[in-house]
Write a protein that holds these residues in place. Sequence first.
Motif, mmCIF file in Angstrom:
data_model
loop_
_atom_site.group_PDB
_atom_site.id
_atom_site.type_symbol
_atom_site.label_atom_id
_atom_site.label_comp_id
_atom_site.label_asym_id
_atom_site.label_seq_id
_atom_site.Cartn_x
_atom_site.Cartn_y
_atom_site.Cartn_z
ATOM 1 N N VAL A 131 0.828 -1.197 0.000
ATOM 2 C CA VAL A 131 0.000 0.000 0.000
ATOM 3 C C VAL A 131 0.868 1.254 0.000
ATOM 4 C CG1 VAL A 131 -1.602 1.319 1.455
ATOM 5 C CG2 VAL A 131 -1.960 -1.129 1.092
ATOM 6 N N SER A 132 1.916 1.263 0.828
ATOM 7 C CA SER A 132 2.759 2.444 1.002
ATOM 8 C C SER A 132 4.199 1.984 1.166
ATOM 9 C CB SER A 132 2.286 3.202 2.245
ATOM 10 O OG SER A 132 3.095 4.309 2.503
ATOM 11 N N PHE A 133 5.124 2.719 0.532
ATOM 12 C CA PHE A 133 6.524 2.329 0.637
ATOM 13 C C PHE A 133 7.425 3.537 0.406
ATOM 14 C CE2 PHE A 133 10.530 0.928 -1.283
ATOM 15 C CZ PHE A 133 10.995 0.101 -0.276
ATOM 16 N N ASP A 148 7.172 3.199 6.797
ATOM 17 C CA ASP A 148 5.805 3.700 6.740
ATOM 18 C C ASP A 148 5.024 2.840 7.734
ATOM 19 O OD1 ASP A 148 6.836 5.202 4.708
ATOM 20 O OD2 ASP A 148 5.553 4.401 3.142
ATOM 21 N N GLY A 149 5.031 3.263 8.991
ATOM 22 C CA GLY A 149 4.644 2.352 10.059
ATOM 23 C C GLY A 149 3.285 2.571 10.676
ATOM 24 N N MET A 150 2.836 1.543 11.370
ATOM 25 C CA MET A 150 1.643 1.514 12.209
ATOM 26 C C MET A 150 0.402 2.019 11.477
ATOM 27 S SD MET A 150 3.272 2.345 15.918
ATOM 28 C CE MET A 150 2.022 1.428 16.795
ATOM 29 N N PRO A 151 0.065 1.436 10.329
ATOM 30 C CA PRO A 151 -1.052 1.931 9.526
ATOM 31 C C PRO A 151 -2.417 1.638 10.149
ATOM 32 C CG PRO A 151 -0.247 -0.133 8.638
ATOM 33 C CD PRO A 151 0.696 0.248 9.751
ATOM 34 N N VAL A 152 -3.321 2.613 10.035
ATOM 35 C CA VAL A 152 -4.721 2.455 10.431
ATOM 36 C C VAL A 152 -5.560 3.097 9.333
ATOM 37 C CG1 VAL A 152 -6.485 2.936 12.170
ATOM 38 C CG2 VAL A 152 -4.125 2.532 12.877
ATOM 39 N N ALA A 153 -6.604 2.387 8.878
ATOM 40 C CA ALA A 153 -7.402 2.835 7.737
ATOM 41 C C ALA A 153 -8.828 3.190 8.132
ATOM 42 C CB ALA A 153 -7.432 1.735 6.674
ATOM 43 N N ALA A 154 -9.432 4.073 7.337
ATOM 44 C CA ALA A 154 -10.851 4.411 7.458
ATOM 45 C C ALA A 154 -11.348 4.846 6.076
ATOM 46 C CB ALA A 154 -11.063 5.528 8.480
ATOM 47 N N LEU A 155 -12.649 4.707 5.858
ATOM 48 C CA LEU A 155 -13.258 5.118 4.599
ATOM 49 C C LEU A 155 -13.762 6.556 4.702
ATOM 50 C CD1 LEU A 155 -15.363 1.984 3.640
ATOM 51 C CD2 LEU A 155 -13.207 2.744 2.627
ATOM 52 N N PHE A 156 -13.447 7.351 3.675
ATOM 53 C CA PHE A 156 -13.920 8.729 3.565
ATOM 54 C C PHE A 156 -14.441 8.911 2.147
ATOM 55 C CE2 PHE A 156 -11.152 8.831 7.156
ATOM 56 C CZ PHE A 156 -11.776 9.708 8.023
ATOM 57 N N ILE A 189 -10.107 5.188 0.478
ATOM 58 C CA ILE A 189 -9.546 4.532 1.649
ATOM 59 C C ILE A 189 -8.402 5.435 2.094
ATOM 60 C CG2 ILE A 189 -8.429 2.474 2.570
ATOM 61 C CD1 ILE A 189 -9.436 1.059 -0.073
ATOM 62 N N VAL A 190 -8.443 5.907 3.339
ATOM 63 C CA VAL A 190 -7.392 6.770 3.869
ATOM 64 C C VAL A 190 -6.683 6.008 4.989
ATOM 65 C CG1 VAL A 190 -6.850 8.956 4.999
ATOM 66 C CG2 VAL A 190 -8.679 8.854 3.285
ATOM 67 N N VAL A 191 -5.369 5.950 4.891
ATOM 68 C CA VAL A 191 -4.551 5.280 5.892
ATOM 69 C C VAL A 191 -3.637 6.327 6.518
ATOM 70 C CG1 VAL A 191 -2.823 3.485 6.303
ATOM 71 C CG2 VAL A 191 -4.602 3.117 4.590
ATOM 72 N N VAL A 192 -3.635 6.407 7.845
ATOM 73 C CA VAL A 192 -2.702 7.284 8.541
ATOM 74 C C VAL A 192 -1.518 6.418 8.977
ATOM 75 C CG1 VAL A 192 -3.859 7.089 10.796
ATOM 76 C CG2 VAL A 192 -2.431 9.073 10.309
ATOM 77 N N ILE A 193 -0.304 6.945 8.768
ATOM 78 C CA ILE A 193 0.921 6.212 9.107
ATOM 79 C C ILE A 193 1.878 7.122 9.860
ATOM 80 C CG2 ILE A 193 0.794 4.650 7.112
ATOM 81 C CD1 ILE A 193 2.974 6.442 5.776
ATOM 82 N N GLU A 194 2.838 6.504 10.550
ATOM 83 C CA GLU A 194 3.977 7.276 11.046
ATOM 84 C C GLU A 194 5.021 7.218 9.947
ATOM 85 O OE1 GLU A 194 4.892 5.456 14.872
ATOM 86 O OE2 GLU A 194 6.087 3.921 13.892
ATOM 87 N N ASP A 195 5.562 8.380 9.606
ATOM 88 C CA ASP A 195 6.374 8.581 8.415
ATOM 89 C C ASP A 195 7.690 9.235 8.827
ATOM 90 O OD1 ASP A 195 7.467 9.561 6.031
ATOM 91 O OD2 ASP A 195 5.566 10.351 5.285
ATOM 92 N N GLY A 211 4.021 9.647 16.617
ATOM 93 C CA GLY A 211 3.915 8.279 16.142
ATOM 94 C C GLY A 211 2.665 7.589 16.637
ATOM 95 N N ALA A 212 2.570 6.300 16.317
ATOM 96 C CA ALA A 212 1.472 5.434 16.733
ATOM 97 C C ALA A 212 0.107 6.069 16.441
ATOM 98 C CB ALA A 212 1.610 5.070 18.204
ATOM 99 N N PRO A 213 -0.177 6.373 15.171
ATOM 100 C CA PRO A 213 -1.416 7.069 14.838
ATOM 101 C C PRO A 213 -2.642 6.164 14.860
ATOM 102 C CG PRO A 213 -0.255 6.514 12.839
ATOM 103 C CD PRO A 213 0.634 6.094 13.981
ATOM 104 N N TYR A 214 -3.802 6.813 14.927
ATOM 105 C CA TYR A 214 -5.092 6.131 14.834
ATOM 106 C C TYR A 214 -6.065 7.100 14.177
ATOM 107 C CZ TYR A 214 -8.147 2.299 16.011
ATOM 108 O OH TYR A 214 -8.961 1.191 15.926
ATOM 109 N N ILE A 215 -7.007 6.604 13.397
ATOM 110 C CA ILE A 215 -7.955 7.468 12.690
ATOM 111 C C ILE A 215 -9.364 6.904 12.797
ATOM 112 C CG2 ILE A 215 -7.565 6.312 10.457
ATOM 113 C CD1 ILE A 215 -7.901 9.089 9.110
ATOM 114 N N VAL A 216 -10.329 7.803 12.956
ATOM 115 C CA VAL A 216 -11.743 7.442 12.893
ATOM 116 C C VAL A 216 -12.475 8.516 12.091
ATOM 117 C CG1 VAL A 216 -11.822 6.130 15.051
ATOM 118 C CG2 VAL A 216 -12.353 8.563 15.086
#
Length: 168
Positions: free
Chosen positions: A18-20, A26-34, A38-44, A89-94
């Motif tokens: 998905v991301s590279f 590109d760490g700790m991915p969390v996804a949500a639909l908008f 599909i939106v994924v928040v990562i630590e970059d 870091g350590a993101p989360y999305i809702v």
Amino acid sequence: MIWSDDNGDSWSDKPLTVSFTEGCRDGMPVAALFGDEIVVVIEDNRIGEFKLSTVRSRLDENWSCPVTAGSPDRDFALIKDVPDSSYMGAPYIVRLPGGEALISYQANCDGSGRWNRSCMEIAIGDREARNFKVVCQPFRTEFDSPGLWNSLCMWNDSTVMALSSING
């Protein structure tokens, strides 16, 4: 990414990237639909310490190619500039019931640059999961008992639950 078309009874055979970013995490991915994305928040960590980025794909494209460092589908999440030495870091999305995006993450609130001196911060973005601005630090922690590995949960249509692991 792997996926299931049958509620988790079976999973895709081949993982999809998905991301590279070369030489980075590109760490700790969390996804949500908008909407239709599909939106994924990562630590970059492509610039200095980890910062929050979003990577995105339209549903009809479903990650047809990886989102790389220079992609237009990759953005730093916060609208304000953050020093390269700041850690997030350590993101989360809702997704909120009104369509706006809410992210949580751990940030080195004491300015030391050390991730283990972090506290939870929350930022709100628009209905496209862009333009995030910091709104609060929900837990007041002492730096000898940091708030780490946070997450968010939409409890119901009017309540967001914030969770943090606090030692001490």
